[in-house]
Design an enzyme around this catalytic site. Structure first.
Site, PDB file in Angstrom:
ATOM      1  N   GLU A  14       0.823  -1.209   0.000  1.00 43.00           N
ATOM      2  CA  GLU A  14       0.000   0.000   0.000  1.00 43.00           C
ATOM      3  C   GLU A  14       0.861   1.264   0.000  1.00 43.00           C
ATOM      4  OE1 GLU A  14      -2.362  -2.975   2.613  1.00 43.00           O
ATOM      5  OE2 GLU A  14      -0.298  -2.645   1.969  1.00 43.00           O
ATOM      6  N   CYS A  71      -2.979  -3.585   7.055  1.00 45.30           N
ATOM      7  CA  CYS A  71      -2.598  -3.796   8.452  1.00 45.30           C
ATOM      8  C   CYS A  71      -3.024  -2.617   9.315  1.00 45.30           C
ATOM      9  CB  CYS A  71      -1.101  -4.046   8.568  1.00 45.30           C
ATOM     10  SG  CYS A  71      -0.051  -2.678   8.042  1.00 45.30           S
ATOM     11  N   SER A  81      21.524 -39.623 -11.097  1.00 40.91           N
ATOM     12  CA  SER A  81      20.240 -38.919 -11.227  1.00 40.91           C
ATOM     13  C   SER A  81      20.332 -37.630 -12.029  1.00 40.91           C
ATOM     14  CB  SER A  81      19.695 -38.592  -9.828  1.00 40.91           C
ATOM     15  OG  SER A  81      20.572 -37.727  -9.123  1.00 40.91           O
ATOM     16  N   TRP A  85      21.175 -35.868 -15.514  1.00 35.86           N
ATOM     17  CA  TRP A  85      19.884 -35.248 -15.233  1.00 35.86           C
ATOM     18  C   TRP A  85      18.793 -36.102 -15.830  1.00 35.86           C
ATOM     19  CZ3 TRP A  85      19.955 -31.243 -11.985  1.00 35.86           C
ATOM     20  CH2 TRP A  85      21.126 -30.528 -11.865  1.00 35.86           C
TER      21      TRP A  85
END
Length: 365
Positions: free
Chosen positions: A54, A77, A170, A172
């Site tokens: 704001e 707030c 793993s 890729w």
């Protein structure tokens, strides 16, 4: 709600998403200020949580905010923190109307922001694109209401559900396009989390790369004993990008001291069945201010979170290769004996990323 209200709130929501992963522990709020049919100010919560959306938008609008409508994705707030209340800033600027998507469940605000605006004679409209706003602010609400962050689980697997070969290779499984998408997902979260096995096997950096200069996510490892390499990428860079180690009470003092000396933060957690207890893990992270956590495995940590019903969103990247039964499964043992006991998710989207398919699932309601 008018079509104009919906259009401007959609703009505010898009702005707010720019702050995701950047502004914790504060919510990633967006704000648009409109006078007539012209946008005169816009803003979103800045890195570190301030300035708020704001005040950013009001600063841009200047005197044009007088008599304007402010569209904000969360109730402004009403409490004094490190900055004055945004509700007061809107009153002082002289806006005529505030349109908010959803109220703030933080007890320091919770209706008080709207009350302050109405008391000053400002028209308040709520509930505009509320469903989208609730999704965007879900991590903030979970932290306030349940004491845990939003959890996104990512799995990158072969078509038969394997994350590594029998020998552990793993990198890729998925291609460059899918990996870039993963970096974008990391960037939208406060933290990236892995289990100890993944940290040891892959020596990951867990940073966001390819998206410019930005606040990096906290890097978290759930490791009961903190038996992690002291020359790893995480260890060498702990003073540059935060590293948090979630450990059990039996972690050796010398290892705790060594990691603290490298710059890591240590978070003690409860242990159950020989592993870090997932509820305790997430409560510890929420207590430190995290609202959105991106978990990248491995299989045991993924299984623990799924078994405890703590996964809110699931991102599955599927590659066009088959590794067979001897490959490492993407998810560890869950002990599911009946289909009715299996964790269930609802498909919300899927895209093609290069040669891979990206599925997005939300917890089934």
């Amino acid at each position: 709600m008018t079509s104009s209200d919906a259009r401007h709130m959609a703009h505010a929501l898009a702005l707010g998403r720019r702050g995701m992963g950047q502004c914790w522990p504060n919510p990633a709020v967006g704000c648009v200020i409109v006078r007539g049919d012209r946008v005169v100010g816009r803003g979103w919560t800045q890195p570190g949580g301030r300035p708020h959306a704001e005040t950013q938008a009001l600063a841009m609008a200047g005197e044009a905010a007088q008599g304007a409508t402010a569209y904000v994705t969360l109730e402004p707030c009403a409490h004094h923190g490190q900055t004055p209340p945004c509700a007061d800033a809107l009153v002082t600027a002289g806006v005529a109307r505030v349109v908010a998507a959803v109220p703030d469940s933080d007890p320091r605000v919770s209706g008080q922001g709207f009350e302050r605006l109405r008391h000053a004679g400002i028209s308040v409209t709520t509930g505009v694109l509320a469903e989208q706003a609730l999704r965007d602010h879900a991590g903030f609400f979970l932290r306030i209401e349940q004491g845990r962050p939003w959890v996104t689980l990512k799995l990158a697997m072969s078509t038969d559900g394997r994350i590594a070969t029998a020998t552990g290779e793993s990198q890729w499984i998925t291609g460059p396009a899918a990996r870039r998408r993963v970096h974008a997902l990391r960037a939208s979260h406060d933290a990236v989390m892995v289990g100890a096995g993944t940290a040891r096997a892959d020596d990951p950096a867990l940073t966001v790369r390819g998206f410019g200069d930005r606040r990096q996510p906290v890097r978290i490892v759930a490791s009961r004993h903190i038996d992690l390499p002291l020359m790893s990428q995480l260890a060498r860079t702990a003073r540059d990008v935060p590293v948090w180690l979630c450990h059990g009470p039996e972690a050796r003092r010398e290892l705790r001291t060594a990691w603290e000396g490298l710059g890591a933060k240590l978070l003690p957690c409860q242990v159950a069945s020989g592993r870090i207890e997932p509820v305790s893990l997430l409560q510890s992270l929420a207590a430190e201010g995290l609202t959105r956590v991106f978990c990248e495995g491995g299989g045991q940590l993924a299984a623990a979170l799924l078994a405890a019903d703590l996964v809110d969103e699931l991102h599955v990247f599927t590659a066009g290769l088959v590794l067979g039964a001897e490959g490492h499964p993407g998810i560890g043992a869950l002990g599911v004996e009946r289909l009715s006991d299996a964790p269930r998710f609802q498909l919300v989207d899927f895209t093609v990323e290069g040669n891979d398919v990206h599925h997005i699932w939300h917890r089934a309601s």
